[in-house]
Scaffold this active site. Structure first.
Site, PDB file in Angstrom:
ATOM      1  N   ASP A 133      31.631  45.353  36.098  1.00 34.17           N
ATOM      2  CA  ASP A 133      31.754  46.250  34.937  1.00 34.17           C
ATOM      3  C   ASP A 133      33.214  46.378  34.501  1.00 34.17           C
ATOM      4  OD1 ASP A 133      29.017  46.685  35.118  1.00 34.17           O
ATOM      5  OD2 ASP A 133      29.283  48.407  36.444  1.00 34.17           O
ATOM      6  N   ARG A 170      40.079  49.929  45.303  1.00 33.87           N
ATOM      7  CA  ARG A 170      39.899  51.384  45.415  1.00 33.87           C
ATOM      8  C   ARG A 170      38.419  51.744  45.477  1.00 33.87           C
ATOM      9  NH1 ARG A 170      44.778  51.880  41.343  1.00 33.87           N
ATOM     10  NH2 ARG A 170      43.282  51.132  39.819  1.00 33.87           N
TER      11      ARG A 170
HETATM   12  P1  ATP Z   1      29.270  44.189  40.725  1.00 31.23           P
HETATM   13  O1  ATP Z   1      27.771  44.028  40.630  1.00 31.23           O
HETATM   14  O2  ATP Z   1      29.747  44.618  42.081  1.00 31.23           O
HETATM   15  O3  ATP Z   1      29.843  44.988  39.619  1.00 31.23           O
HETATM   16  P2  ATP Z   1      29.379  41.438  39.857  1.00 31.23           P
HETATM   17  O4  ATP Z   1      28.547  40.632  40.804  1.00 31.23           O
HETATM   18  O5  ATP Z   1      28.825  41.732  38.522  1.00 31.23           O
HETATM   19  O6  ATP Z   1      29.904  42.755  40.567  1.00 31.23           O
HETATM   20  P3  ATP Z   1      31.628  39.862  40.622  1.00 31.23           P
HETATM   21  O7  ATP Z   1      31.500  38.443  40.218  1.00 31.23           O
HETATM   22  O8  ATP Z   1      31.359  40.208  42.041  1.00 31.23           O
HETATM   23  O9  ATP Z   1      30.761  40.730  39.614  1.00 31.23           O
HETATM   24  O10 ATP Z   1      33.092  40.398  40.294  1.00 31.23           O
HETATM   25  C1  ATP Z   1      33.588  40.480  38.968  1.00 31.23           C
HETATM   26  C2  ATP Z   1      35.022  40.047  38.972  1.00 31.23           C
HETATM   27  O11 ATP Z   1      35.754  40.917  39.833  1.00 31.23           O
HETATM   28  C3  ATP Z   1      35.259  38.639  39.490  1.00 31.23           C
HETATM   29  O12 ATP Z   1      35.159  37.709  38.436  1.00 31.23           O
HETATM   30  C4  ATP Z   1      36.671  38.739  40.039  1.00 31.23           C
HETATM   31  O13 ATP Z   1      37.591  38.506  38.996  1.00 31.23           O
HETATM   32  C5  ATP Z   1      36.778  40.202  40.487  1.00 31.23           C
HETATM   33  N1  ATP Z   1      36.559  40.329  41.945  1.00 31.23           N
HETATM   34  C6  ATP Z   1      35.405  40.611  42.586  1.00 31.23           C
HETATM   35  N2  ATP Z   1      35.580  40.629  43.916  1.00 31.23           N
HETATM   36  C7  ATP Z   1      36.881  40.360  44.131  1.00 31.23           C
HETATM   37  C8  ATP Z   1      37.704  40.222  45.303  1.00 31.23           C
HETATM   38  N3  ATP Z   1      37.195  40.374  46.533  1.00 31.23           N
HETATM   39  N4  ATP Z   1      39.018  39.944  45.123  1.00 31.23           N
HETATM   40  C9  ATP Z   1      39.553  39.800  43.885  1.00 31.23           C
HETATM   41  N5  ATP Z   1      38.835  39.910  42.742  1.00 31.23           N
HETATM   42  C10 ATP Z   1      37.518  40.171  42.865  1.00 31.23           C
HETATM   43  O1  RIB Z   2      27.622  47.958  38.495  1.00 28.79           O
HETATM   44  C1  RIB Z   2      27.811  49.071  39.309  1.00 28.79           C
HETATM   45  C2  RIB Z   2      26.890  50.183  38.897  1.00 28.79           C
HETATM   46  O2  RIB Z   2      25.556  49.780  39.121  1.00 28.79           O
HETATM   47  C3  RIB Z   2      27.053  51.460  39.683  1.00 28.79           C
HETATM   48  O3  RIB Z   2      28.021  52.334  39.120  1.00 28.79           O
HETATM   49  C4  RIB Z   2      25.651  52.044  39.706  1.00 28.79           C
HETATM   50  O4  RIB Z   2      25.504  53.179  38.914  1.00 28.79           O
HETATM   51  C5  RIB Z   2      24.744  50.911  39.227  1.00 28.79           C
HETATM   52  O5  RIB Z   2      24.264  51.160  37.963  1.00 28.79           O
END
Ligand code: ATP
Ligand code: RIB
Length: 297
Positions: free
Chosen positions: A249, A282
């Site tokens: 996000d 964080r």
């Molecule tokens: P979430 O569902 O947790 O919001 P997501 O699966 O949609 O995440 P990710 O691909 O895990 O998205 O992460 C989004 C972006 O965050 C990645 O493209 C990368 O730039 C950054 N990111 C995620 N994890 C890390 C990490 N361990 N170190 C540095 N950057 C990261």
């Molecule tokens: O992408 C992270 C979000 O997924 C969390 O903030 C939680 O509310 C879920 O919707």
């Protein structure tokens, strides 16, 4: 006041449970701490963009319970326009986030008031959607409402940034309105109906569905961007992750903020990688997002 960015999507309160490790099915573990924070994919993306200086309006809903105050706190604090966020009878969206010491999370979402973000609710917010430069959408509200918002925006010349999260098989007609489509590997696999071996191939296959531009996020491996037939890999910034909840996000919100500033998708994605890296260092989703003047990794 309406926004240069309009986010049509979910608003949750996140109950974050910190545990040493995730329980196995049927097992009970004692956690370390719990905290209730602002969350929801739509709200997270709105806050990420607003903290970076973008003018953002939110279209969503909260419930008539006390949890709504927590759910809205991050949006209010970031100055997001909440004109199109009614309070509806019932519970506010709730996500229970279990976060382990190695920064892995698992999430259960109870949609609650997010189910009130219907096609009618989107139609009621038509003015703010068509006036925006970028309309940001996810899949945590009823899918017909996502499809309607995408169509309204597209027809008005508002750019559609579609993040198909959580993984959902949206109709191809809606996917084709995206520019860009943003997905992680799992979401790409669900859309394509096959496992992903190579992000480059997956991006090309998504583009072949008729999608103008595609971004695939790859967690600690960064992201790939496919725009105008050109694929670029963006490595992640090296950070020590504490909580990756809402990293996707943060990425989407930063991407939208870059696009309304006039950046290309590639330049905006380069900045989004840095914003998302800051967010994983964080605790929490919105609480972890950097403000405009903050130094980034
Ligand atoms: P979430 O569902 O947790 O919001 P997501 O699966 O949609 O995440 P990710 O691909 O895990 O998205 O992460 C989004 C972006 O965050 C990645 O493209 C990368 O730039 C950054 N990111 C995620 N994890 C890390 C990490 N361990 N170190 C540095 N950057 C990261
Ligand atoms: O992408 C992270 C979000 O997924 C969390 O903030 C939680 O509310 C879920 O919707």
């Amino acid at each position: 006041m309406s926004g240069a960015i309009v986010v049509v999507g979910s608003i949750n309160a996140d109950l974050v449970l910190q545990v040493a490790r995730h329980p196995h099915p049927g097992e009970t573990v004692l956690g370390r701490d719990s905290v209730l924070m602002s969350g929801g994919k739509g709200a997270n993306q709105a806050v990420a963009a607003a903290r970076l200086g973008a003018r953002v309006a939110m279209v969503g809903a909260v419930g008539s319970d006390s949890t709504a105050t927590v759910a809205l706190a991050g949006l209010r604090d970031a100055g997001v326009d909440l004109t199109h966020v009614p309070t509806v009878p019932g519970t506010t969206g709730l996500a229970v986030v279990t976060l382990s010491q190695d920064a892995e999370n698992s999430i259960v979402v109870i949609p609650g008031a997010n189910l009130a973000v219907t096609v009618d609710a989107v139609d009621a917010a038509r003015d703010v959607i068509v006036a925006a430069q970028v309309c940001v959408l996810q899949a945590e509200i009823p899918l017909p409402a996502v499809a309607r918002a995408a169509q309204l925006a597209h027809d008005a010349g508002t750019r559609v940034l579609l993040n198909v999260a959580p993984a959902t098989a949206l109709p191809p007609g809606t996917l084709r309105l995206a520019d860009p489509l943003v997905v992680n590997e799992h979401e790409a696999a669900v859309i394509l109906g096959r496992p992903i071996d190579s992000p480059a191939d997956a991006a090309a296959d998504l583009a072949a569905l008729g999608i103008a531009s595609v971004v695939i996020t790859l967690g600690s491996h960064g992201a790939v961007v496919l725009e105008g037939g050109r694929l670029t890999s963006l490595p992640a910034r090296m950070v020590v992750p504490r909580d990756t909840t809402g990293a996707g996000d943060a990425f989407v919100g930063a991407l939208a903020a870059g696009l309304v500033e006039g950046s290309t998708i590639l330049d905006a994605a380069q900045q989004a990688v840095r914003v998302a890296a800051a967010s994983v260092t964080r605790l929490g989703a919105q609480a972890s997002y950097p403000w405009k003047e903050e130094p980034l990794p």
